[in-house]
Design a protein around this motif. Sequence first.
Motif, PDB file in Angstrom:
ATOM      1  N   ALA A  10      -8.684  -1.306   3.146  1.00 44.17           N
ATOM      2  CA  ALA A  10      -8.022  -0.360   4.050  1.00 44.17           C
ATOM      3  C   ALA A  10      -8.071   1.077   3.545  1.00 44.17           C
ATOM      4  O   ALA A  10      -8.341   1.992   4.340  1.00 44.17           O
ATOM      5  CB  ALA A  10      -6.578  -0.798   4.297  1.00 44.17           C
TER       6      ALA A  10
ATOM      7  N   TYR B 120       0.848  -1.187   0.000  1.00 44.45           N
ATOM      8  CA  TYR B 120       0.000   0.000   0.000  1.00 44.45           C
ATOM      9  C   TYR B 120       0.883   1.236   0.000  1.00 44.45           C
ATOM     10  O   TYR B 120       1.228   1.773   1.043  1.00 44.45           O
ATOM     11  CB  TYR B 120      -0.947  -0.011   1.208  1.00 44.45           C
ATOM     12  CG  TYR B 120      -2.004  -1.047   1.048  1.00 44.45           C
ATOM     13  CD1 TYR B 120      -3.113  -0.806   0.243  1.00 44.45           C
ATOM     14  CD2 TYR B 120      -1.881  -2.284   1.659  1.00 44.45           C
ATOM     15  CE1 TYR B 120      -4.083  -1.773   0.052  1.00 44.45           C
ATOM     16  CE2 TYR B 120      -2.846  -3.251   1.467  1.00 44.45           C
ATOM     17  CZ  TYR B 120      -3.942  -2.992   0.672  1.00 44.45           C
ATOM     18  OH  TYR B 120      -4.892  -3.955   0.483  1.00 44.45           O
TER      19      TYR B 120
ATOM     20  N   ASP C 179      -6.193   4.541  -4.692  1.00 41.78           N
ATOM     21  CA  ASP C 179      -5.329   3.391  -4.437  1.00 41.78           C
ATOM     22  C   ASP C 179      -5.403   2.386  -5.584  1.00 41.78           C
ATOM     23  O   ASP C 179      -4.384   1.813  -5.996  1.00 41.78           O
ATOM     24  CB  ASP C 179      -5.726   2.732  -3.124  1.00 41.78           C
ATOM     25  CG  ASP C 179      -4.766   1.614  -2.724  1.00 41.78           C
ATOM     26  OD1 ASP C 179      -3.678   1.918  -2.220  1.00 41.78           O
ATOM     27  OD2 ASP C 179      -5.127   0.431  -2.940  1.00 41.78           O
TER      28      ASP C 179
ATOM     29  N   ALA D 201      -3.490  -1.487   7.283  1.00 40.75           N
ATOM     30  CA  ALA D 201      -3.311  -1.966   5.908  1.00 40.75           C
ATOM     31  C   ALA D 201      -3.210  -3.490   5.844  1.00 40.75           C
ATOM     32  O   ALA D 201      -3.850  -4.136   5.012  1.00 40.75           O
ATOM     33  CB  ALA D 201      -2.069  -1.325   5.288  1.00 40.75           C
TER      34      ALA D 201
ATOM     35  N   MET E  63      -3.591   4.022   7.780  1.00 43.36           N
ATOM     36  CA  MET E  63      -3.094   3.032   6.826  1.00 43.36           C
ATOM     37  C   MET E  63      -1.922   2.251   7.385  1.00 43.36           C
ATOM     38  O   MET E  63      -1.804   1.038   7.168  1.00 43.36           O
ATOM     39  CB  MET E  63      -2.699   3.726   5.520  1.00 43.36           C
ATOM     40  CG  MET E  63      -3.867   4.083   4.628  1.00 43.36           C
ATOM     41  SD  MET E  63      -4.732   2.614   3.996  1.00 43.36           S
ATOM     42  CE  MET E  63      -3.507   1.944   2.878  1.00 43.36           C
TER      43      MET E  63
END
Length: 318
Positions: free
Chosen positions: A240, A39, A312, A233, A229
């Motif tokens: 998330a 991430y 994301d 995550a 996060m």
Amino acid sequence: MLRILLGLYIFTTAKAWVVNRPQGVLRRQAVLWKANQQYKMLPDAATSVIAGSIAGAVGVGAAYPLDTIKTKQQVDIEIHSDIEYDVSSAGEVSVIAAASTNNNLVLTITEIWKNGGLGGFYGGVQTSMMGQAIIKATAFGVNAAALEANYNMIHAAALAGFVTAFLAVPVDRIKVLMQTDCYKTEYECFKSVLENEGIAGLLFTGLVPTLFREVPAYTLYFFLYGALMSSVAETLGSIAPAFSGALAGAICVVPVHPVDVVKTIVQHSAAEWQDVVADIYEGQGFEGFWEGLIPRMGRAAVNHAVTFAVYDFIIHKI
């Protein structure tokens, strides 16, 4: 009173958390940034501009009906904050208290539906989606570029908020006027503002309260998102970003909500912000500065959940 207590509680809690744990959080975020884990919260500036523009447009579109409800409730404060005076036969002047607002959420929704149907919830949505594409692209791009230039997370987020405030003013001006049924089309609104107030009326009306809203809001927004996060995550996986975005978005609007109320009324009436603050306080007291908080928190949660989920997703596809 409940809204004031809620706002103070969230703000105090967030402030205490930031004071007690900033170094640990920032260290963990720095490690995540350098390690380039799954991430990648803060990618390079060019990628952020592309992802941010698409995510910003989709996010604002998804939450727009809640934003319209919020704006309607805030403008209602302006209508009911006019102070009336009574002059007796002896020449004595007395103040007649302003009528209290009846900003029931259900009544506001019913009024919007009655006056405009489903389309009433989407007045000005085209301008807002196009504008937010530019605003979010700028915000994510500036934030990422500042981090690449070795700014810390708080300073980078504050810089992003400062820059985007100048872009947000004209977009919000058209949005507020359209949401309050002042004009039938966005072109008509744009043309009228330019003819009656000039370019300054479009670009600078509400700039001061917008700056006082955007800088602290973006600072808290990016900081909370990064902190969340780094904590969830691995546990939440692909959801998330949506979870962290929703929670960060809902929290960050609370401390700056009174400023947002003032900004909305300034951009609706083209009044000076000092006069608006005085009128709200004289007419409604401190309660008046918290109108529209619930729909705004809901709007922020939906908007930023969608924004970060899309952001994301695009980041990992580019």
